[in-house]
Design a protein around this motif. Structure first.
Motif, PDB file in Angstrom:
ATOM      1  N   LEU A 171       0.839  -1.191   0.000  1.00 51.38           N
ATOM      2  CA  LEU A 171       0.000   0.000   0.000  1.00 51.38           C
ATOM      3  C   LEU A 171       0.878   1.247   0.000  1.00 51.38           C
ATOM      4  O   LEU A 171       1.967   1.247   0.581  1.00 51.38           O
ATOM      5  CB  LEU A 171      -0.902   0.015   1.236  1.00 51.38           C
ATOM      6  CG  LEU A 171      -1.814  -1.196   1.452  1.00 51.38           C
ATOM      7  CD1 LEU A 171      -2.556  -1.055   2.771  1.00 51.38           C
ATOM      8  CD2 LEU A 171      -2.783  -1.359   0.295  1.00 51.38           C
ATOM      9  N   ASP A 172       0.388   2.297  -0.621  1.00 51.59           N
ATOM     10  CA  ASP A 172       1.067   3.588  -0.611  1.00 51.59           C
ATOM     11  C   ASP A 172       0.811   4.236   0.742  1.00 51.59           C
ATOM     12  O   ASP A 172      -0.343   4.461   1.131  1.00 51.59           O
ATOM     13  CB  ASP A 172       0.520   4.461  -1.743  1.00 51.59           C
ATOM     14  CG  ASP A 172       1.318   5.731  -1.944  1.00 51.59           C
ATOM     15  OD1 ASP A 172       1.798   6.310  -0.946  1.00 51.59           O
ATOM     16  OD2 ASP A 172       1.454   6.165  -3.099  1.00 51.59           O
ATOM     17  N   ARG A 211       1.086   7.205   1.687  1.00 52.43           N
ATOM     18  CA  ARG A 211       0.404   8.494   1.600  1.00 52.43           C
ATOM     19  C   ARG A 211      -1.112   8.322   1.586  1.00 52.43           C
ATOM     20  O   ARG A 211      -1.857   9.199   2.007  1.00 52.43           O
ATOM     21  CB  ARG A 211       0.843   9.238   0.333  1.00 52.43           C
ATOM     22  CG  ARG A 211       2.317   9.623   0.338  1.00 52.43           C
ATOM     23  CD  ARG A 211       2.753  10.134  -0.999  1.00 52.43           C
ATOM     24  NE  ARG A 211       2.637   9.084  -2.025  1.00 52.43           N
ATOM     25  CZ  ARG A 211       3.049   9.201  -3.279  1.00 52.43           C
ATOM     26  NH1 ARG A 211       3.610  10.341  -3.685  1.00 52.43           N
ATOM     27  NH2 ARG A 211       2.913   8.208  -4.140  1.00 52.43           N
ATOM     28  N   GLU A 212      -1.565   7.169   1.088  1.00 55.25           N
ATOM     29  CA  GLU A 212      -3.003   6.907   1.004  1.00 55.25           C
ATOM     30  C   GLU A 212      -3.548   6.245   2.263  1.00 55.25           C
ATOM     31  O   GLU A 212      -4.759   6.114   2.419  1.00 55.25           O
ATOM     32  CB  GLU A 212      -3.291   6.032  -0.211  1.00 55.25           C
ATOM     33  CG  GLU A 212      -2.893   6.683  -1.531  1.00 55.25           C
ATOM     34  CD  GLU A 212      -2.991   5.717  -2.704  1.00 55.25           C
ATOM     35  OE1 GLU A 212      -3.428   4.554  -2.487  1.00 55.25           O
ATOM     36  OE2 GLU A 212      -2.608   6.108  -3.825  1.00 55.25           O
ATOM     37  N   HIS A 213      -2.660   5.818   3.158  1.00 60.38           N
ATOM     38  CA  HIS A 213      -3.065   5.115   4.381  1.00 60.38           C
ATOM     39  C   HIS A 213      -2.267   5.655   5.568  1.00 60.38           C
ATOM     40  O   HIS A 213      -1.504   4.914   6.207  1.00 60.38           O
ATOM     41  CB  HIS A 213      -2.850   3.611   4.223  1.00 60.38           C
ATOM     42  CG  HIS A 213      -3.578   3.011   3.064  1.00 60.38           C
ATOM     43  ND1 HIS A 213      -4.875   2.564   3.146  1.00 60.38           N
ATOM     44  CD2 HIS A 213      -3.186   2.814   1.773  1.00 60.38           C
ATOM     45  CE1 HIS A 213      -5.264   2.097   1.974  1.00 60.38           C
ATOM     46  NE2 HIS A 213      -4.258   2.245   1.128  1.00 60.38           N
ATOM     47  N   PRO A 214      -2.439   6.930   5.888  1.00 57.43           N
ATOM     48  CA  PRO A 214      -1.622   7.533   6.955  1.00 57.43           C
ATOM     49  C   PRO A 214      -1.813   6.906   8.327  1.00 57.43           C
ATOM     50  O   PRO A 214      -0.858   6.802   9.102  1.00 57.43           O
ATOM     51  CB  PRO A 214      -2.048   9.008   6.939  1.00 57.43           C
ATOM     52  CG  PRO A 214      -3.398   9.011   6.286  1.00 57.43           C
ATOM     53  CD  PRO A 214      -3.368   7.893   5.289  1.00 57.43           C
ATOM     54  N   GLU A 270       7.452   5.048   2.998  1.00 57.26           N
ATOM     55  CA  GLU A 270       6.886   5.275   1.668  1.00 57.26           C
ATOM     56  C   GLU A 270       5.797   4.270   1.323  1.00 57.26           C
ATOM     57  O   GLU A 270       4.826   4.604   0.651  1.00 57.26           O
ATOM     58  CB  GLU A 270       7.988   5.218   0.614  1.00 57.26           C
ATOM     59  CG  GLU A 270       8.997   6.349   0.739  1.00 57.26           C
ATOM     60  CD  GLU A 270      10.005   6.359  -0.392  1.00 57.26           C
ATOM     61  OE1 GLU A 270      10.164   5.314  -1.067  1.00 57.26           O
ATOM     62  OE2 GLU A 270      10.635   7.411  -0.606  1.00 57.26           O
ATOM     63  N   ARG A 271       5.985   3.037   1.740  1.00 59.88           N
ATOM     64  CA  ARG A 271       5.035   1.974   1.431  1.00 59.88           C
ATOM     65  C   ARG A 271       4.765   1.134   2.672  1.00 59.88           C
ATOM     66  O   ARG A 271       5.543   1.163   3.627  1.00 59.88           O
ATOM     67  CB  ARG A 271       5.571   1.066   0.310  1.00 59.88           C
ATOM     68  CG  ARG A 271       5.532   1.697  -1.067  1.00 59.88           C
ATOM     69  CD  ARG A 271       6.500   1.017  -2.013  1.00 59.88           C
ATOM     70  NE  ARG A 271       7.869   1.087  -1.498  1.00 59.88           N
ATOM     71  CZ  ARG A 271       8.640   2.170  -1.603  1.00 59.88           C
ATOM     72  NH1 ARG A 271       8.193   3.248  -2.198  1.00 59.88           N
ATOM     73  NH2 ARG A 271       9.866   2.167  -1.104  1.00 59.88           N
TER      74      ARG A 271
END
Length: 200
Positions: free
Chosen positions: A127-128, A130-133, A150-151
């Motif tokens: 998962l990215d 940035r999309e799953h803080p 980052e991931r």
């Protein structure tokens, strides 16, 4: 060896090799859909400061990568769900790309002083961050490392196997060495103090 691991590992080619070298092969028993990680595995995972992860690329070539961090950086998120943060590195993204094409992974966790090793087979996804803080916050080993994530790797464990310690050479981290020699250093300091007192 857990039943599902046995079922997954003992392919016909493996059984043929066992027949050739041992004159018989292990018979696969019925296995559950997955082998649940027990408290023993979960405790072992939670105390590791490194592991190796194997993936397969699109051409079928295996790739093994070392992952390291503070003890417990490989986190248990659920009964058979593990996760870890992937930090900014050399930009090759080999494991990340491999998982996109083939989600099967093998994790190899070592305890060198205890001469134990745990193998885990599972399915991974990336998962990215940035999309799953919130998940990135949860998987960050320390607050200081959060900005480098980052991931995020999630591994759904299907099965596992413990190996015998016969050929594991004990190795120690600096912290483990310090812990083991602390009594010797204390005794040395005590003797030096005694010598100094007598000389004075």
């Amino acid at each position: 060896m857990a039943a599902k691991f046995m079922q997954m590992a003992l392919t016909p080619a493996v059984q043929a090799a066992q027949d050739r070298y041992f004159g018989r092969h292990f018979v696969m028993a019925d296995a559950p859909e997955r082998d649940a990680l027990t408290e023993e595995e979960l405790s072992f995972i939670a105390t590791r400061d490194s592991f190796y992860m194997a993936t397969n690329n699109a051409d079928g070539w295996p790739y093994i990568q070392h992952r390291g961090g503070p003890a417990g950086f490989l986190k248990v998120l659920g009964p058979n769900l593990l996760g870890f943060a992937d930090f900014k590195g050399n930009r090759q993204l080999l494991s990340t790309g491999n998982v996109e094409g083939d989600d099967r992974v093998a994790l190899f966790l070592m305890d060198y002083p205890g001469r134990e090793r745990l193998k885990i087979l599972g399915h991974a996804r990336v998962l990215d961050a940035r999309e799953h803080p919130e998940l990135a916050d949860q998987l960050s080993p320390t607050p200081e490392l959060r900005h480098r994530i980052e991931r995020l790797f999630l591994v759904h464990a299907v099965s596992y196997d413990w190996n015998c310690p016969q050929y594991i050479t004990p190795r120690y981290t600096e912290a483990e060495i310090e812990q083991r020699i602390a009594p010797l250093k204390a005794r040395l300091a005590e003797l030096e103090a005694q010598v100094a007192a007598r000389a004075g």
